[in-house]
Scaffold this motif. Structure first.
Motif, mmCIF file in Angstrom:
data_model
loop_
_atom_site.group_PDB
_atom_site.id
_atom_site.type_symbol
_atom_site.label_atom_id
_atom_site.label_comp_id
_atom_site.label_asym_id
_atom_site.label_seq_id
_atom_site.Cartn_x
_atom_site.Cartn_y
_atom_site.Cartn_z
ATOM 1 N N LEU A 27 -30.701 32.402 21.402
ATOM 2 C CA LEU A 27 -30.537 31.529 22.559
ATOM 3 C C LEU A 27 -30.737 32.260 23.876
ATOM 4 O O LEU A 27 -31.118 31.649 24.891
ATOM 5 N N LYS A 28 -30.472 33.561 23.888
ATOM 6 C CA LYS A 28 -30.551 34.334 25.132
ATOM 7 C C LYS A 28 -31.957 34.391 25.705
ATOM 8 O O LYS A 28 -32.140 34.709 26.885
ATOM 9 N N LYS A 29 -32.938 34.065 24.888
ATOM 10 C CA LYS A 29 -34.320 34.085 25.385
ATOM 11 C C LYS A 29 -34.537 33.045 26.465
ATOM 12 O O LYS A 29 -35.380 33.222 27.348
ATOM 13 N N ASP A 30 -33.788 31.939 26.391
ATOM 14 C CA ASP A 30 -34.007 30.845 27.337
ATOM 15 C C ASP A 30 -32.750 30.392 28.072
ATOM 16 O O ASP A 30 -32.831 29.533 28.949
ATOM 17 N N HIS A 31 -31.576 30.948 27.721
ATOM 18 C CA HIS A 31 -30.331 30.445 28.303
ATOM 19 C C HIS A 31 -29.358 31.578 28.597
ATOM 20 O O HIS A 31 -29.452 32.658 28.011
ATOM 21 N N ASP A 32 -28.446 31.300 29.504
ATOM 22 C CA ASP A 32 -27.281 32.159 29.644
ATOM 23 C C ASP A 32 -26.344 31.836 28.485
ATOM 24 O O ASP A 32 -26.055 30.661 28.237
ATOM 25 N N VAL A 33 -25.859 32.855 27.796
ATOM 26 C CA VAL A 33 -25.077 32.641 26.577
ATOM 27 C C VAL A 33 -23.741 33.375 26.663
ATOM 28 O O VAL A 33 -23.675 34.521 27.101
ATOM 29 N N CYS A 34 -22.696 32.693 26.223
ATOM 30 C CA CYS A 34 -21.383 33.299 26.073
ATOM 31 C C CYS A 34 -21.021 33.234 24.601
ATOM 32 O O CYS A 34 -20.799 32.148 24.057
ATOM 33 N N CYS A 35 -20.999 34.379 23.928
ATOM 34 C CA CYS A 35 -20.715 34.438 22.488
ATOM 35 C C CYS A 35 -19.334 35.055 22.282
ATOM 36 O O CYS A 35 -19.085 36.190 22.704
ATOM 37 N N ILE A 36 -18.450 34.317 21.636
ATOM 38 C CA ILE A 36 -17.086 34.785 21.386
ATOM 39 C C ILE A 36 -16.848 34.838 19.883
ATOM 40 O O ILE A 36 -16.796 33.802 19.210
ATOM 41 N N ASP A 37 -16.702 36.043 19.353
ATOM 42 C CA ASP A 37 -16.394 36.201 17.937
ATOM 43 C C ASP A 37 -14.884 36.133 17.752
ATOM 44 O O ASP A 37 -14.116 36.260 18.710
ATOM 45 N N GLU A 38 -14.430 35.943 16.520
ATOM 46 C CA GLU A 38 -12.985 35.893 16.278
ATOM 47 C C GLU A 38 -12.369 37.271 16.481
ATOM 48 O O GLU A 38 -12.969 38.297 16.184
ATOM 49 N N GLY A 39 -11.153 37.273 17.026
ATOM 50 C CA GLY A 39 -10.432 38.520 17.207
ATOM 51 C C GLY A 39 -10.920 39.397 18.334
ATOM 52 O O GLY A 39 -10.586 40.581 18.395
ATOM 53 N N THR A 40 -11.713 38.832 19.266
ATOM 54 C CA THR A 40 -12.264 39.655 20.343
ATOM 55 C C THR A 40 -11.445 39.592 21.627
ATOM 56 O O THR A 40 -11.830 40.172 22.635
ATOM 57 N N GLY A 41 -10.329 38.872 21.624
ATOM 58 C CA GLY A 41 -9.486 38.841 22.815
ATOM 59 C C GLY A 41 -9.452 37.485 23.472
ATOM 60 O O GLY A 41 -9.276 36.472 22.815
ATOM 61 N N GLU A 42 -9.620 37.463 24.794
ATOM 62 C CA GLU A 42 -9.536 36.218 25.538
ATOM 63 C C GLU A 42 -10.618 35.233 25.074
ATOM 64 O O GLU A 42 -11.778 35.608 24.915
#
Length: 264
Positions: A27-42
């Motif tokens: 998705l980063k090729k065409d968009h700003d992306v926020c990826c949140i994996d489990e256990g990564t904090g906030e």
């Protein structure tokens, strides 16, 4: 933009983190992306390591502890959400008794979690695509099914409320179905020191595990098998776009191709 929210779901050891990273990179090729994996904090839509206290609960703490709690907490409609990462010692031990996902009664936890989802929906950046792991099915099922032993109808009702909140995002769910749960867990556990004992204990001592008299590793696998069955049943009835991929880790090239052609 096809969707503003992609949610990766599946049992432990099914490849969710790897899939999340792939989706985010694509998705980063065409968009700003926020990826949140489990256990990564906030997390913008979930509480991973937080406690929830009412105003009366806070009074049980010392004046110094109260001041710190109030300085770092987030005020909600019914109380205060407190990040546990900034505490240790006696204060941490006392706060742990109010930890979301582990100790609060459902009638207390339920509105707090839905309020968090509402907050995410209202404040999410409109030009950002979000990739989340576990928050629509796994976390709700671990609570409603595993911890509290609720029937599938109660789990479905709660998950449907979340799905309704995120409907404006046109969410897409990628579910990684595991055919041989036992082998998948055995393989992954050898790479995660101490993890297996902890998850076995959680599952066999929860309300659902006790209801089926789950014992040891076999009991844990039985719990996971039923959880996957229920999750797929609920997913099939949700008003969200979804794709189910069998044994994603068996052939990553095939999995990535299915995701690209199916929902990206």
């Amino acid at each position: 933009m096809r969707s503003r929210l992609y949610i990766i779901e599946g049992l432990p050891c099914s490849g969710k983190s790897t899939t999340s990273a792939f989706v985010a990179d694509a998705l980063k090729k065409d968009h700003d992306v926020c990826c949140i994996d489990e256990g990564t904090g906030e997390h913008p839509a979930d509480y991973e390591f937080h406690s929830f206290l009412s105003e009366s609960d806070i009074l049980a703490f010392s004046e110094d502890e109260q001041q710190k709690i109030l300085s770092v907490s987030q005020k909600t409609e019914n109380g205060f959400v407190v990040p546990l990462s900034g505490f240790n010692g006696a204060a941490f031990d006392k706060l742990l008794k109010y930890k979301l996902y582990d100790f609060l009664p459902w009638e207390t936890e339920y509105p707090v979690m839905l309020e968090k989802w509402h907050s995410f929906a209202e404040t999410a950046d409109k030009d950002t695509v979000y990739v989340f792991n576990c928050v629509l099915l796994q976390n709700p099922m671990c609570e409603t099914m595993m911890r509290f032993g609720f029937p599938i109808s109660a789990s479905k009702e709660y998950i449907e409320k979340i799905a309704e909140i995120i409907k404006p995002f046109a969410p897409v769910v990628i579910y990684l179905k595991t055919s041989d749960i036992r082998s998948s867990v055995e393989k992954a556990s050898s790479e995660r020191d101490g993890w297996l004992d902890a998850v076995i204990d959680y599952h066999i001592n929860g309300a659902y595990g006790k209801s089926i008299n789950a014992q040891g590793f076999d009991g844990y696998i039985s719990c996971l098998s039923e959880r996957q069955r229920r999750e797929l049943e609920i997913l099939s009835q949700l008003d969200v776009e979804s794709i189910v991929i069998d044994d994603a880790q068996a052939d990553w090239d095939k999995t990535y191709r299915m995701i690209k052609e199916g929902i990206l």
